[in-house]
Design a protein around this motif. Structure first.
Motif, PDB file in Angstrom:
ATOM      1  N   ASN A 196     -24.215  38.665  20.794  1.00  0.00           N
ATOM      2  CA  ASN A 196     -25.564  38.278  21.194  1.00  0.00           C
ATOM      3  C   ASN A 196     -25.590  37.603  22.558  1.00  0.00           C
ATOM      4  O   ASN A 196     -26.640  37.108  22.990  1.00  0.00           O
ATOM      5  N   GLY A 197     -24.453  37.579  23.241  1.00  0.00           N
ATOM      6  CA  GLY A 197     -24.403  37.034  24.593  1.00  0.00           C
ATOM      7  C   GLY A 197     -24.319  35.520  24.650  1.00  0.00           C
ATOM      8  O   GLY A 197     -24.532  34.929  25.711  1.00  0.00           O
ATOM      9  N   GLN A 198     -24.002  34.872  23.533  1.00  0.00           N
ATOM     10  CA  GLN A 198     -23.910  33.412  23.509  1.00  0.00           C
ATOM     11  C   GLN A 198     -22.454  32.973  23.680  1.00  0.00           C
ATOM     12  O   GLN A 198     -21.528  33.753  23.456  1.00  0.00           O
ATOM     13  N   SER A 199     -22.292  31.731  24.093  1.00  0.00           N
ATOM     14  CA  SER A 199     -20.935  31.213  24.289  1.00  0.00           C
ATOM     15  C   SER A 199     -20.924  29.712  24.004  1.00  0.00           C
ATOM     16  O   SER A 199     -21.949  29.038  24.126  1.00  0.00           O
ATOM     17  N   ALA A 200     -19.769  29.223  23.618  1.00  0.00           N
ATOM     18  CA  ALA A 200     -19.569  27.794  23.374  1.00  0.00           C
ATOM     19  C   ALA A 200     -18.526  27.297  24.367  1.00  0.00           C
ATOM     20  O   ALA A 200     -17.392  27.775  24.367  1.00  0.00           O
ATOM     21  N   SER A 201     -18.906  26.367  25.226  1.00  0.00           N
ATOM     22  CA  SER A 201     -18.021  25.943  26.305  1.00  0.00           C
ATOM     23  C   SER A 201     -16.929  25.023  25.776  1.00  0.00           C
ATOM     24  O   SER A 201     -17.190  23.942  25.233  1.00  0.00           O
ATOM     25  N   LEU A 202     -15.685  25.476  25.927  1.00  0.00           N
ATOM     26  CA  LEU A 202     -14.522  24.657  25.579  1.00  0.00           C
ATOM     27  C   LEU A 202     -13.592  24.549  26.780  1.00  0.00           C
ATOM     28  O   LEU A 202     -12.396  24.279  26.635  1.00  0.00           O
ATOM     29  N   ALA A 203     -14.151  24.766  27.961  1.00  0.00           N
ATOM     30  CA  ALA A 203     -13.342  24.788  29.174  1.00  0.00           C
ATOM     31  C   ALA A 203     -12.754  23.401  29.446  1.00  0.00           C
ATOM     32  O   ALA A 203     -13.434  22.377  29.328  1.00  0.00           O
ATOM     33  N   GLY A 204     -11.487  23.373  29.805  1.00  0.00           N
ATOM     34  CA  GLY A 204     -10.835  22.146  30.234  1.00  0.00           C
ATOM     35  C   GLY A 204     -10.186  21.341  29.149  1.00  0.00           C
ATOM     36  O   GLY A 204      -9.455  20.386  29.438  1.00  0.00           O
ATOM     37  N   ILE A 205     -10.424  21.678  27.873  1.00  0.00           N
ATOM     38  CA  ILE A 205      -9.846  20.851  26.816  1.00  0.00           C
ATOM     39  C   ILE A 205      -8.380  21.213  26.601  1.00  0.00           C
ATOM     40  O   ILE A 205      -7.952  22.330  26.891  1.00  0.00           O
ATOM     41  N   GLN A 263      -5.108  10.070  33.638  1.00  0.00           N
ATOM     42  CA  GLN A 263      -5.122  11.518  33.403  1.00  0.00           C
ATOM     43  C   GLN A 263      -5.214  11.800  31.905  1.00  0.00           C
ATOM     44  O   GLN A 263      -5.938  12.706  31.475  1.00  0.00           O
ATOM     45  N   GLU A 264      -4.518  11.026  31.106  1.00  0.00           N
ATOM     46  CA  GLU A 264      -4.578  11.196  29.653  1.00  0.00           C
ATOM     47  C   GLU A 264      -5.946  10.798  29.118  1.00  0.00           C
ATOM     48  O   GLU A 264      -6.476  11.421  28.185  1.00  0.00           O
ATOM     49  N   LEU A 265      -6.515   9.753  29.685  1.00  0.00           N
ATOM     50  CA  LEU A 265      -7.873   9.365  29.287  1.00  0.00           C
ATOM     51  C   LEU A 265      -8.877  10.450  29.653  1.00  0.00           C
ATOM     52  O   LEU A 265      -9.848  10.692  28.923  1.00  0.00           O
ATOM     53  N   LEU A 266      -8.652  11.116  30.788  1.00  0.00           N
ATOM     54  CA  LEU A 266      -9.528  12.216  31.186  1.00  0.00           C
ATOM     55  C   LEU A 266      -9.456  13.360  30.176  1.00  0.00           C
ATOM     56  O   LEU A 266     -10.480  13.986  29.870  1.00  0.00           O
ATOM     57  N   GLU A 267      -8.265  13.642  29.654  1.00  0.00           N
ATOM     58  CA  GLU A 267      -8.129  14.685  28.640  1.00  0.00           C
ATOM     59  C   GLU A 267      -8.943  14.338  27.391  1.00  0.00           C
ATOM     60  O   GLU A 267      -9.602  15.210  26.801  1.00  0.00           O
ATOM     61  N   VAL A 268      -8.937  13.065  26.994  1.00  0.00           N
ATOM     62  CA  VAL A 268      -9.738  12.638  25.854  1.00  0.00           C
ATOM     63  C   VAL A 268     -11.221  12.799  26.154  1.00  0.00           C
ATOM     64  O   VAL A 268     -12.004  13.254  25.313  1.00  0.00           O
ATOM     65  N   TYR A 269     -11.621  12.442  27.367  1.00  0.00           N
ATOM     66  CA  TYR A 269     -13.039  12.579  27.745  1.00  0.00           C
ATOM     67  C   TYR A 269     -13.490  14.042  27.701  1.00  0.00           C
ATOM     68  O   TYR A 269     -14.568  14.361  27.173  1.00  0.00           O
ATOM     69  N   ARG A 308     -20.296   6.778  22.738  1.00  0.00           N
ATOM     70  CA  ARG A 308     -19.957   5.517  23.399  1.00  0.00           C
ATOM     71  C   ARG A 308     -18.591   5.595  24.070  1.00  0.00           C
ATOM     72  O   ARG A 308     -18.436   5.179  25.230  1.00  0.00           O
ATOM     73  N   LEU A 309     -17.617   6.124  23.354  1.00  0.00           N
ATOM     74  CA  LEU A 309     -16.283   6.261  23.947  1.00  0.00           C
ATOM     75  C   LEU A 309     -16.326   7.257  25.101  1.00  0.00           C
ATOM     76  O   LEU A 309     -15.698   7.039  26.142  1.00  0.00           O
ATOM     77  N   GLU A 310     -17.080   8.342  24.928  1.00  0.00           N
ATOM     78  CA  GLU A 310     -17.214   9.336  26.005  1.00  0.00           C
ATOM     79  C   GLU A 310     -17.805   8.702  27.255  1.00  0.00           C
ATOM     80  O   GLU A 310     -17.303   8.894  28.375  1.00  0.00           O
ATOM     81  N   SER A 311     -18.873   7.883  27.089  1.00  0.00           N
ATOM     82  CA  SER A 311     -19.510   7.239  28.242  1.00  0.00           C
ATOM     83  C   SER A 311     -18.592   6.207  28.874  1.00  0.00           C
ATOM     84  O   SER A 311     -18.551   6.062  30.111  1.00  0.00           O
TER      85      SER A 311
END
Length: 778
Positions: free
Chosen positions: A65-74, A93-99, A132-135
């Motif tokens: 159906n042309g839809q996608s779920a973005s999982l880029a960068g994880i 860098q490790e904290l960025l991976e968690v974000y 909250r952790l993401e922010s």
């Protein structure tokens, strides 16, 4: 089901299982789901397999159906979570991976419509988005993996003080250089170990006090930190240390928060891996034009339609259909070497294994049984270290199979009994197959032995088939031919390879002498089957040509009908235009008559009025009716012929000297003088010469072509509509699915060209919506 390392190696060697999983893993978005795909194994847990297949089906529809779920960068954050739980401070860098993982979780939790993708939506709903952790990480860490200068108020203050201190120190350095330039080797400052210094001539190195940090290579100059710089340098370094301590504190606090959320994040990681694994399967099955298999537990029947081994080039590979009926336990494939027997076995085998590992299969349709155990014996497994020959290696595995086989066992055996005396090998092969059949196992096997083929032809529950071989070119076609045993073509191939004719003739004589009557009859049967099959293919080709010619005739007929309609419309338009012009001219003359008083003017205008319409009678007109002949009196309802127009119709209105005639559905006004009376034609209804029997009542009211290619779908549609006309169906439903819309567009284009179709339209919401078409036949 065996799940040990030996079974894994057996799958990899016999079916190239690892290579296929590697290809599917290439569609995954990150290493976690790719690893899960590569580790997958067939299982007997029915609930697990059905859930995996349902998820893959939804993922296929989602992607289609042309839809996608973005999982880029994880990335796989499990090791980072373990470090955080142990109290090890994470790097930025490790904290960025968690974000990035948290951001993907947040997007994934809203990616699926619960009405369209219930199982994927259920998984996504279980994700716990920790905003909250993401922010907090986003506010502190930049996308380049470094800590932001404004990560905390203290860090902002310290950075500001450091900037001011460095500026003050730089100004002091410029002033010092300006005042003491004769004693300096360079008129500029430099930095040694992070402290501001100047390069002083050797004889003046003690002149300014402070500290000496080193000398030049020549020894003629020294790097000196004058006493005037010491305090300012120390202040700058003190601020730098405070900044590093603040950065460490920020990372330590964020690490603690990550550690506290580690359990939830690990759960989210498993869910994200599950979703991405399903999406990878959905993308792969679309690329290989495959299908989600159906697994049944009723019997041992098996059906694969348009199946291709996934490692072959789909543009060049030959797709085949394979099946076993409910009471058939053995599929035996024969034919010459290099004809595709082993590829056929591998294709069916990998479809069975992928299905019970929860994966789609490379076929257009797949119905497969549940199996409790699987055994594979393909290829030459000589072992020098274990002193095993080819035959011994095969027998070792077959003995294990025979010892543990039972109902629900699937065995794939290539050339049973090969590698020893042909007579003993054939006898052993028959005995093994009989034993496996007695135990209820399903077996796919190949053979060259005539004795084995003869047994298979006579045994109940055995389907003997072959791979087609072109006897003229002596090249394999790789087409699977069901219920036809194949010859080896050994003599023909040997001749093609240059073996002398005398040697081949001698071989044929020996074969005739040693062959039994059963073998001769089997060979005669194989030749007869091959002849019949070619005739069937020729007959099928003639039917296809007949269908094509019928379609072309229908198209020509439709074109002629449109041409006639166009001519009629042009004729009617021209006639109406001409009559309108005459009426306008008549009106102008009548208006002139009203304003004329002189007699001669009135006579002239009346002459003009009487002359209207005579111009079209000038050429080819019949002589006027003589005074002695009375003109025919026409009435409404009379049937007349329109002279000069080669048409006829019924008078529906008469006004003065003009009549309105309904001819071929078109109303035309003509002069009465242009009409001739004629008898109304009698239209006889054609007698129905066909009969309607009970078969019509059993004709299916719908056709399902979902999953077919455009060409296959149109062929099925053509055959179905022909049958619908024969069975006098009035309304049918064509189910084509939505997908990319190509199949639906092709179906509508084909319907628009058919003269037997009265109308067609998209189905209502309860009948399939845009995924189906309602067709009304004439």
């Amino acid at each position: 089901m065996r799940n040990d390392q030996t079974f894994r190696q057996e799958l990899n060697q016999a079916l190239d299982y690892a290579d296929i999983l590697d290809r599917i893993a290439g569609y995954a978005s990150f290493s976690g789901s790719a690893a899960r795909i590569r580790e997958a194994m067939p299982v007997t847990d029915r609930i697990f397999v059905r859930e995996q297949l349902d998820l893959a089906q939804e993922a296929r529809t989602f992607t289609q159906n042309g839809q996608s779920a973005s999982l880029a960068g994880i990335t796989d954050i499990r090791s980072v979570l373990q470090m955080a739980q142990k109290g090890q401070v994470l790097t930025t860098q490790e904290l960025l991976e968690v974000y990035l993982f948290l951001r993907a979780v947040d997007g994934l939790s809203r990616a699926f419509d619960a009405g369209l993708y219930p199982k994927l939506s259920e998984l996504a709903d279980s994700l716990v988005a920790d905003s909250r952790l993401e922010s907090a990480i986003q506010d502190a860490v930049g996308m380049d993996g470094t800590l932001k200068p404004d990560a905390s108020p203290a860090l902002v203050r310290l950075n500001r003080e450091l900037t001011q201190s460095r500026a003050s120190l730089a100004a002091r350095g410029r002033e010092f250089v300006k005042m003491n330039s004769p004693a300096l080797m360079e008129h500029m400052t430099t930095s040694i170990g992070g402290r501001l210094c100047v390069l002083v001539k050797a004889q003046d190195k003690y002149r300014f006090g402070g500290m000496i940090h080193g000398s030049s290579q020549s020894g003629q100059a020294f790097y000196v930190e004058p006493a005037a710089f010491v305090e300012a340098n120390s202040h700058v370094q003190s601020l730098q240390a405070e900044i590093e301590e603040e950065k460490h504190r920020i990372c330590r606090d964020l690490t603690k928060r990550v550690g506290n959320a580690a359990f939830s994040l690990e759960s989210d990681f498993e869910t994200v891996t599950e979703i991405d694994t399903a999406l990878a399967k959905g993308r792969w099955v679309l690329d290989v034009d495959g299908v989600i298999p159906s697994l049944q537990e009723r019997d041992g029947s098996l059906r694969l339609v348009h199946a291709v081994h996934p490692l072959l080039d789909r543009e060049k590979a030959v797709a085949n259909d394979y099946r076993l009926k409910p009471r058939q336990q053995v599929l035996m494939i024969s034919g010459p070497n290099m004809g595709g027997k082993t590829v056929t076995l591998k294709t069916v085998g990998i479809c069975v294994v992928l299905a019970q590992a929860g994966f789609p299969v490379p076929a257009h349709e797949a119905l497969l049984p549940w199996y409790e155990s699987m055994w594979f014996d393909i290829g030459d497994n000589q072992s020098i270290s274990e002193n095993l020959s080819t035959f011994s290696s095969h027998m070792t595995r077959i003995s294990g199979l025979v010892s543990s086989a039972g109902r629900g066992t699937f065995a794939l055996l290539d050339e049973v009994g090969n590698g020893t005396d042909p007579l003993e090998g054939a006898s052993l092969a028959v005995a093994v197959l009989e034993d496996l059949m007695d135990k209820g196992a399903t077996v796919l096997t190949s053979t060259h032995y005539s004795q084995v083929k003869s047994w298979g032809k006579a045994a109940d529950g055995v389907l003997v088939s072959s791979m087609e071989f072109d006897a003229e070119t002596l090249q394999p076609t790789y087409r699977y031919v069901e219920d036809v045993s194949g010859a080896s073509y050994a003599f023909d191939i040997a001749a093609r390879c240059g073996l002398p004719t005398s040697v081949i003739d001698r071989a044929r004589e020996r074969k005739e002498q040693e062959a039994s009557q059963v073998q001769r009859e089997l060979e005669n049967l194989e030749r007869l089957q091959e002849t019949v099959r070619h005739k069937e293919e020729r007959f099928r080709s003639l039917i296809d040509d007949a269908h094509r010619l019928q379609k072309e005739a229908d198209q020509e007929k439709e074109k002629a009908r449109k041409d006639r309609q166009r001519i009629r419309e042009e004729y009617a338009a021209n006639l109406d235009s001409m009559l309108d012009e005459k009426r306008e001219e008549a009106e102008r003359i009548i208006q002139d008559l009203k304003g004329k008083e002189k007699l001669h003017e009135l006579v002239a205008d009346r002459t003009k009025l009487n002359s209207l319409g005579q111009d079209e009678e000038a050429d080819g007109a019949e002589p006027e009716t003589s005074a002695s002949t009375k003109p025919h009196v026409f009435h409404v309802g009379d049937y007349v012929r329109l002279t000069g127009l080669n048409t006829h119709g019924e008078i529906v209105d008469i006004r003065r000297k003009e009549a309105t005639v309904l001819a071929n559905g078109i109303r035309t006004r003509v002069k009465l003088s242009k009409l001739e009376p004629m008898a109304r034609p009698v239209i006889r209804k054609p007698e129905r010469t066909h009969r309607v029997d009970a078969v019509a009542s059993r004709f299916p009211s719908e056709l399902n072509i979902i999953g077919m290619r455009v060409e296959e779908g149109l062929d099925a549609l053509d055959h179905y509509l022909d049958q619908a006309v024969v069975h006098h169906a009035t309304v049918v439903r064509i189910i084509h699915g939505m997908g990319t819309g190509r199949l639906r567009s092709a179906v509508w284009k084909d319907l628009s060209k058919r003269s037997t179709i009265k109308s067609y339209e998209a189905a209502g919401p309860s009948d399939g919506g845009l995924g189906a078409t309602i067709v009304t036949l004439r």
